[in-house]
Design a protein around this motif. Structure first.
Motif, mmCIF file in Angstrom:
data_model
loop_
_atom_site.group_PDB
_atom_site.id
_atom_site.type_symbol
_atom_site.label_atom_id
_atom_site.label_comp_id
_atom_site.label_asym_id
_atom_site.label_seq_id
_atom_site.Cartn_x
_atom_site.Cartn_y
_atom_site.Cartn_z
ATOM 1 N N SER A 478 4.745 35.005 9.342
ATOM 2 C CA SER A 478 5.326 33.765 9.837
ATOM 3 C C SER A 478 4.235 32.915 10.471
ATOM 4 C CB SER A 478 6.420 34.055 10.868
ATOM 5 O OG SER A 478 6.922 32.850 11.415
ATOM 6 N N PHE A 479 4.355 31.602 10.263
ATOM 7 C CA PHE A 479 3.387 30.678 10.851
ATOM 8 C C PHE A 479 4.139 29.489 11.434
ATOM 9 C CE2 PHE A 479 0.562 26.973 10.695
ATOM 10 C CZ PHE A 479 -0.495 27.444 11.467
ATOM 11 N N TYR A 480 3.750 29.143 12.637
ATOM 12 C CA TYR A 480 4.335 27.985 13.312
ATOM 13 C C TYR A 480 3.226 27.051 13.774
ATOM 14 C CZ TYR A 480 5.801 25.283 17.395
ATOM 15 O OH TYR A 480 5.992 24.281 18.306
ATOM 16 N N SER A 481 3.452 25.759 13.596
ATOM 17 C CA SER A 481 2.517 24.754 14.079
ATOM 18 C C SER A 481 3.303 23.642 14.748
ATOM 19 C CB SER A 481 1.691 24.173 12.924
ATOM 20 O OG SER A 481 0.839 23.139 13.387
ATOM 21 N N GLY A 482 2.922 23.318 15.969
ATOM 22 C CA GLY A 482 3.598 22.262 16.715
ATOM 23 C C GLY A 482 2.599 21.299 17.320
ATOM 24 N N LEU A 483 2.919 20.017 17.254
ATOM 25 C CA LEU A 483 2.032 18.983 17.776
ATOM 26 C C LEU A 483 2.863 17.970 18.542
ATOM 27 C CD1 LEU A 483 -0.793 17.583 17.852
ATOM 28 C CD2 LEU A 483 -0.094 16.370 15.770
ATOM 29 N N SER A 484 2.384 17.598 19.710
ATOM 30 C CA SER A 484 3.039 16.570 20.510
ATOM 31 C C SER A 484 2.016 15.502 20.863
ATOM 32 C CB SER A 484 3.632 17.176 21.788
ATOM 33 O OG SER A 484 4.216 16.176 22.584
ATOM 34 N N GLU A 485 2.352 14.246 20.547
ATOM 35 C CA GLU A 485 1.467 13.116 20.825
ATOM 36 C C GLU A 485 2.178 12.108 21.713
ATOM 37 O OE1 GLU A 485 -1.170 12.926 16.689
ATOM 38 O OE2 GLU A 485 0.429 11.469 17.060
ATOM 39 N N ASN A 486 1.452 11.577 22.670
ATOM 40 C CA ASN A 486 1.969 10.539 23.549
ATOM 41 C C ASN A 486 1.291 9.219 23.265
ATOM 42 O OD1 ASN A 486 3.802 12.118 25.031
ATOM 43 N ND2 ASN A 486 2.166 12.872 26.359
ATOM 44 N N THR A 487 2.089 8.184 23.184
ATOM 45 C CA THR A 487 1.562 6.826 23.054
ATOM 46 C C THR A 487 1.977 6.042 24.290
ATOM 47 O OG1 THR A 487 1.659 6.840 20.642
ATOM 48 C CG2 THR A 487 1.628 4.700 21.719
ATOM 49 N N ASP A 488 0.976 5.469 24.958
ATOM 50 C CA ASP A 488 1.214 4.724 26.191
ATOM 51 C C ASP A 488 1.048 3.234 25.924
ATOM 52 O OD1 ASP A 488 1.398 3.675 28.708
ATOM 53 O OD2 ASP A 488 -0.290 4.787 29.558
ATOM 54 N N ARG A 489 2.148 2.504 25.971
ATOM 55 C CA ARG A 489 2.137 1.050 25.848
ATOM 56 C C ARG A 489 2.713 0.428 27.111
ATOM 57 N NH1 ARG A 489 -0.565 2.305 22.036
ATOM 58 N NH2 ARG A 489 -0.142 1.926 19.811
ATOM 59 N N SER A 490 2.440 1.069 28.237
ATOM 60 C CA SER A 490 2.948 0.542 29.501
ATOM 61 C C SER A 490 2.133 -0.679 29.915
ATOM 62 C CB SER A 490 2.874 1.608 30.590
ATOM 63 O OG SER A 490 1.531 2.012 30.807
ATOM 64 N N LYS A 491 2.738 -1.510 30.726
ATOM 65 C CA LYS A 491 2.043 -2.704 31.211
ATOM 66 C C LYS A 491 2.472 -2.995 32.639
ATOM 67 C CE LYS A 491 5.340 -6.069 29.304
ATOM 68 N NZ LYS A 491 5.504 -7.242 28.409
ATOM 69 N N SER A 492 1.613 -3.709 33.328
ATOM 70 C CA SER A 492 1.883 -4.044 34.721
ATOM 71 C C SER A 492 2.673 -5.345 34.802
ATOM 72 C CB SER A 492 0.568 -4.187 35.485
ATOM 73 O OG SER A 492 -0.176 -5.284 34.983
ATOM 74 N N PHE A 493 3.229 -5.581 35.954
ATOM 75 C CA PHE A 493 3.944 -6.823 36.208
ATOM 76 C C PHE A 493 3.729 -7.193 37.675
ATOM 77 C CE2 PHE A 493 6.812 -3.239 36.741
ATOM 78 C CZ PHE A 493 7.297 -3.425 38.020
ATOM 79 N N ALA A 494 3.856 -8.444 37.966
ATOM 80 C CA ALA A 494 3.696 -8.940 39.333
ATOM 81 C C ALA A 494 5.055 -9.228 39.932
ATOM 82 C CB ALA A 494 2.838 -10.194 39.348
ATOM 83 N N VAL A 495 5.152 -9.086 41.238
ATOM 84 C CA VAL A 495 6.353 -9.471 41.973
ATOM 85 C C VAL A 495 5.957 -10.507 43.023
ATOM 86 C CG1 VAL A 495 7.478 -7.251 41.583
ATOM 87 C CG2 VAL A 495 6.121 -7.589 43.656
ATOM 88 N N TYR A 496 6.974 -11.233 43.487
ATOM 89 C CA TYR A 496 6.696 -12.334 44.414
ATOM 90 C C TYR A 496 7.705 -12.300 45.550
ATOM 91 C CZ TYR A 496 3.895 -14.178 40.572
ATOM 92 O OH TYR A 496 2.960 -14.335 39.564
ATOM 93 N N LYS A 497 7.209 -12.534 46.745
ATOM 94 C CA LYS A 497 8.052 -12.684 47.918
ATOM 95 C C LYS A 497 8.301 -14.167 48.133
ATOM 96 C CE LYS A 497 9.972 -12.062 52.006
ATOM 97 N NZ LYS A 497 11.356 -11.582 52.147
ATOM 98 N N GLN A 498 9.556 -14.602 47.958
ATOM 99 C CA GLN A 498 9.893 -16.013 48.134
ATOM 100 C C GLN A 498 10.224 -16.288 49.595
ATOM 101 O OE1 GLN A 498 12.906 -17.594 45.520
ATOM 102 N NE2 GLN A 498 13.378 -19.306 46.890
ATOM 103 N N THR A 499 9.635 -17.348 50.114
ATOM 104 C CA THR A 499 9.940 -17.816 51.460
ATOM 105 C C THR A 499 10.432 -19.252 51.363
ATOM 106 O OG1 THR A 499 8.184 -16.431 52.371
ATOM 107 C CG2 THR A 499 9.041 -18.190 53.785
ATOM 108 N N GLY A 500 11.551 -19.541 51.993
ATOM 109 C CA GLY A 500 12.141 -20.864 51.869
ATOM 110 C C GLY A 500 12.913 -20.981 50.565
ATOM 111 N N SER A 501 13.331 -22.212 50.267
ATOM 112 C CA SER A 501 14.104 -22.435 49.044
ATOM 113 C C SER A 501 13.836 -23.834 48.514
ATOM 114 C CB SER A 501 15.604 -22.265 49.322
ATOM 115 O OG SER A 501 16.048 -23.213 50.285
ATOM 116 N N GLY A 502 14.252 -24.041 47.275
ATOM 117 C CA GLY A 502 14.107 -25.349 46.648
ATOM 118 C C GLY A 502 12.661 -25.759 46.482
ATOM 119 N N SER A 503 12.394 -27.037 46.681
ATOM 120 C CA SER A 503 11.044 -27.573 46.471
ATOM 121 C C SER A 503 10.062 -27.106 47.518
ATOM 122 C CB SER A 503 11.103 -29.109 46.451
ATOM 123 O OG SER A 503 11.625 -29.596 47.686
ATOM 124 N N THR A 504 10.555 -26.610 48.640
ATOM 125 C CA THR A 504 9.646 -26.153 49.700
ATOM 126 C C THR A 504 9.377 -24.652 49.636
ATOM 127 O OG1 THR A 504 11.497 -25.790 51.222
ATOM 128 C CG2 THR A 504 10.463 -27.990 51.220
#
Length: 1004
Positions: A478-504
């Motif tokens: 008997s012969f067994y062969s197993g392979l596991s591959e990972n592909t990383d397509r993660s990306k960063s994102f920015a967040v923002y703290k809003q102070t005030g509202s509207g045009s200000t």
């Protein structure tokens, strides 16, 4: 691998299987059994015994009542009697044969010879065997099996999940419901069992349930001894379907279901969170941070940006997702060749929401493509070739931020932390919370995992009847062969703290936008080559029956980057049965691995068993209600390979400085001793005793099996507690001793009343463990000793309610390093020294035996069939701590939950069930104690299935053998002693799924 290349490889693979299938079918068509002339004296009669799934059944005995001649079916479910031998008429027309059942859940059957050859019979409730087992009436071991019909009722991706509640002695616990990672943890009589697939050790349990013939648990020493140093944990023996002689049968099954989360933590809304947070800060000696205006804004929702109220579970988790499974299999053959070919596609969607802005999926998905081809060919009348192939492709995906990290974020993020979006459409966030959970889910890219597994088993078996009848030889590669591959397509994102509202409004940036990962790498690459040679002898001499075999095996396993692990040695077993009354059996394993020092002796693991069928004794009265009564027992030594990775070798690591008689010589680099080696490491051992009784009652309608086991585990690799003496870490030594004992009970009852039939079955198990020796450190008080208590017994403080007043605090034992106030947890002063410290810790929770059980009931009537499975656990501890239980963790910024509303305050002192609230870690309250220990007892409605098989009068008209419609459900209801959390998944993990599923099965 590109999709184009992947599909090209798939086409080649399927083309090869198709050619193999057609070749096997050609062999089969050349050898269909001939019919017999209608005459009073027959040249021979052939029997084929199949179970209710058309699987051949080995070991069924048929007795000709006219001349008292019996025959037993072989591994293909076949048995043949020559019509005339030495002028004796052994079989003729109208002879009556009695078919005896192996497991007595059905009554015996009378078969009358009518001239047809072969006589094909259906058999229910039998013990199917693999090469390590013997015929059921020739073994003294403790075994139990689950068959295909019960397995396929579960819409799951792992066979382990389909065993829940089915088998006595098998304890299951599911800690996650995440697609691709939802396999249950199993233990057999308290140990981790090894998995055998068609007799070969390999942990391969995510396979097509349709291709599985049976799953058998082997529990005691005599049934597992042949595995040598891998035998202590018991065995889950998976037997896949093989071809059968008969017309080709094609089965197509399509099913689909809806999944939903069973239970998720109940978090506080923003208003209640803020209210309690202010209270906690005051209790901690700080000022509140939320004004009344803040509280009003949270309560009314008038300011969703500055005062958000986001239930993150509702925001990022769906209410439902889909599960689909499609199976197509072919089965048939003749006397020359037999084949089974199965194909399956599974697709399980995750519960994360997705966004239309992505051209790719960010959900947690799991898909599985499986192909199985089992072909057995009679090269000559005495030589059989078996070529068994298995291929599997698993594709899974998850958000780039990682599914587990998202659930961790949900635990750590209160509803008022930040809005999902700011007014300008940017993601909300703050200094403390820079991982917007919705952005983690839909805007962090994705991660992929590709897994590919291929197995080839080649078996050559030769009958050596010309040497002596009953002798055989077999070779397996008997012969067994197993392979596991990972592909990383993660990306960063920015967040923002809003102070005030509207045009200000102004926006404070945190993080980086759009940094894309782009990598593919091998997670692991595993290989296994298994070689086996065996010779056996099986023969009957009148009342004497002998079955024996000897095997030599070599199992080479390469896991990832580690050096190869090689198990090699021999094993054997022999069974003697007299008159189907007395059976004696011996078995042994003799092997070792290359993980032990050179010159170490091979491990020898012997076992023996006896059984006695009392009802066959002449002194037994003939009782109409007692059909069978059998006692069986076994004792033996088993082994467990737990040495680890070359722990007998001493390793040295680089050190930036050296010391000479205590003086630093930092200018010179040196080598220093790593963890101190264990040059005498050996395998762990277990001495196992098992005794049982099985009986059939009331015309074989009721079957009962009861067992008791007592297993002593010695030479356990355990910490020697010598580090403080020798000045460095010491590897575990073979010094530990534990004992596991328990009782198991199985009951099966079934009966037919005309067209109506029903059944009730159940199993219950107890498990009690005890630490006999572990070289425990000196402890001044006996109540702190671990020796003598159950293995893994938790320790902590004994809570004695909550302090209600300062007067009560003044009159109680002092808490070392802490000044309690009313509302804090009060602890018992076990040593009566007036101080609560580490000397007051003792065992927590129950020490009673763990009890786990399952019950199945159902009926069939006029094409309808119905079944219900209940599963439960008793005497189980549930210790809840950490972010999912305590308030305002994660540096004081963490989540709070509905159960915190029941906290202690001066106004609620009489009814409070939770201590006073504080911010961050509380030195007194947030420690392991009985206050956080709850009952883990529960009962689940695990599975329900309703099916309808369309009448054959209709299916014959459309050239179809049968059509069955069905609907089933899994994890439908749960009743638990402590119902605030799910009793299996808690602590902020992917919840267990409730599945309602429907489908169609068509046989051609």
């Amino acid at each position: 691998m590109s999709e184009k290349k992947l599909f090209k490889n798939l086409r080649l693979f399927f083309t090869f299987l198709t050619l193999l299938f057609l070749s096997a079918q050609g062999f089969a068509n050349q050898a269909t059994p001939p019919s017999i002339q209608d005459s009073s004296q027959l040249k021979s009669i052939k029997f084929i015994v199949l179970d209710e799934n058309d699987i051949p059944v080995k070991g069924i005995r048929l007795n000709n009542l006219r001349v008292n001649i019996s025959v037993q079916t072989d591994s293909l479910g076949m048995a043949q009697i020559n019509g005339i031998l030495n002028d004796e008429i052994r079989v003729s027309l109208n002879d009556v044969f009695l078919r005896k059942y192996v497991v007595g859940t059905n009554q015996s059957q009378i078969i009358r010879v009518d001239g047809k050859n072969p006589l094909i019979m259906k058999q229910k409730a039998v013990v199917l065997t693999n090469d390590i087992l013997v015929s059921p009436n020739m073994t003294t071991g403790s075994t139990q099996a689950v068959y295909n019909n019960d397995l396929v009722k579960f819409p799951v991706t792992s066979v382990k999940n389909a065993l829940i509640g089915r088998l006595a002695g098998l304890y299951t616990n599911q800690t996650s419901g995440r697609p691709g990672a939802d396999e249950v943890n199993v233990s057999l009589r308290g140990q981790n069992p090894i998995v055998l697939v068609d007799g070969i050790p390999r942990d391969l349990t995510r396979i097509d349930l349709e291709e599985i013939e049976s799953v058998t648990v082997l529990k005691d020493a005599v049934s597992t001894a042949m595995l040598g140093m891998r035998s202590s944990g018991g065995v889950l023996a998976i037997t896949t379907k093989k071809g059968v002689a008969g017309m080709q049968q094609i089965t197509l099954t399509a099913q689909g279901g809806i999944q939903s989360n069973i239970k998720t933590p109940k978090v506080l809304d923003a208003y209640n969170y803020s209210l309690l947070y202010n209270e906690a800060r005051v209790n901690s000696g700080d000022l509140p941070v939320y004004t009344q205006a803040d509280l009003d804004a949270y309560r009314t929702g008038s300011d969703p940006i500055g005062h958000p109220n986001v239930n993150w579970q509702d925001q990022v988790l769906k209410n439902k997702s889909w599960f689909n499974r499609y199976d197509l299999n072919f089965r048939g053959g003749g006397t020359v060749a037999r084949y089974y070919v199965g194909l399956e596609y599974q697709n399980q969607k995750g519960q994360f929401v997705e966004s239309d802005m992505n051209a790719y999926s960010t959900n947690n998905n799991f898909s599985n493509y499986t192909v199985r081809s089992n072909v057995d060919i009679n090269l000559t009348p005495k030589t059989t070739l078996g070529l068994h192939l298995f291929g599997r492709i698993i594709n899974s995906s998850q958000p780039g931020a990682n599914a587990d990290n998202i659930f961790t974020s949900i635990l750590n993020t209160p509803n008022n932390a930040y809005p999902v979006y700011n007014e300008n459409g940017s993601y909300g966030g703050t200094t403390q919370f820079q991982n917007n959970i919705y952005a983690q889910t839909v805007n962090s890219g994705y991660r992929l995992n590709y897994r590919r597994d291929i197995i080839t088993d080649l078996t050559l078996r030769r009958s050596l009847d010309e040497v002596t009848p009953g002798l055989w030889a077999q070779a397996l590669v008997s012969f067994y062969s197993g392979l596991s591959e990972n592909t990383d397509r993660s990306k960063s994102f920015a967040v923002y703290k809003q102070t005030g509202s509207g045009s200000t409004a102004t926006y404070q940036l945190y993080g980086t936008n759009g940094t894309q990962a782009n990598s593919t790498g091998t997670e692991y690459q595993n290989r296994q080559s298994y070689l086996e040679g065996a010779i056996g002898y099986k023969r009957s001499f009148g009342l004497h029956n002998i079955d024996a075999q000897i095997r030599a095996t070599s199992d080479n396993v390469n896991s990832g980057s580690e050096l190869g692990l090689n198990y090699y040695g021999g094993s054997g077993r022999a069974s003697y049965n007299f008159d189907e009354r007395y059976t004696a059996e011996i078995a042994f394993g003799l092997n070792r691995t290359n993980r032990y020092p050179k010159g170490s002796p091979m491990g020898f693991f012997p076992a023996a068993g006896l059984s006695w069928d009392i009802t066959k004794e002449k002194f037994m009265p003939k009782l109409s209600w007692l059909n069978d009564l059998k006692l069986f027992t076994s004792y033996g030594r088993t082994g467990n390979d737990a040495a680890g990775y070359f722990v007998f070798q001493q390793f040295y690591v680089g050190s930036p400085s050296s010391y000479f008689f205590g003086t630093s010589a930092s200018s010179s680099a040196a080598l220093r001793q790593d963890v101190l080696a264990n040059p005498n490491v050996t395998w762990e051992k277990s001495d196992k005793f098992n005794i049982g009784l099985k009986t059939n009652l009331f015309k074989n309608h009721l079957f009962i099996q009861a067992e008791y086991f007592n297993n002593k585990y010695s030479d356990l690799l355990t910490s020697a507690n010598l580090s403080s003496i020798v000045g460095t870490t010491v590897r575990n030594l073979n010094i530990g001793i534990n004992r596991y004992t328990g009782y198991e009970l199985q009951l099966n009852f079934q009966q037919s009343l005309g067209k109506f039939s029903y059944f009730v079955s159940g199993n219950a198990s107890t498990l009690q463990s005890k630490v006999i020796f572990q070289n425990e450190i000196f402890r001044e008080y006996s109540y702190q000793s671990r020796t003598g208590l159950p293995v893994g017994q938790p320790f902590g403080y004994i809570a004695d309610g909550l302090f209600q007043s300062q007067a009560e605090i003044n009159s109680s034992a002092k808490i070392a390093g802490y000044a309690p106030v009313p509302g804090d947890i009060k602890y018992k002063d076990l040593n009566s020294d007036g101080i609560i410290d580490q000397f007051d810790q003792t065992k927590l929770g129950t020490s009673k035996p763990l009890v786990y059980y399952g019950a199945t009931l159902g009926f069939a009537f006029s094409g309808f069939d119905f079944s219900v499975l209940l599963q439960g656990v008793a005497n189980r501890n549930l210790l809840l701590t950490g972010n999912s239980e305590w308030e305002f963790q994660n540096g004081g910024f963490g989540q709070a939950y509905e159960h915190h509303l029941d906290r202690w305050t001066p106004a609620t002192a009489a009814t409070a069930t939770y201590p006073r609230l504080t911010v961050g870690n509380n030195f007194n309250n947030d420690i392991v104690s009985s206050f956080w220990m709850h009952s883990g007892n529960y009962l689940r409605l695990k599975n329900v299935e309703l099916g309808y098989t369309i009448a054959s009068s209709f299916t014959r008209k459309i050239k179809v053998s049968s059509i069955r419609l069905f609907v089933n459900g899994t994890n439908l209801l749960t009743s638990s002693s402590f119902d605030r959390v799910d009793p299996e998944t808690y602590g902020g993990v992917y919840p267990i799924q409730r599945v309602v599923n429907g489908g169609l099965s068509v046989k051609f």
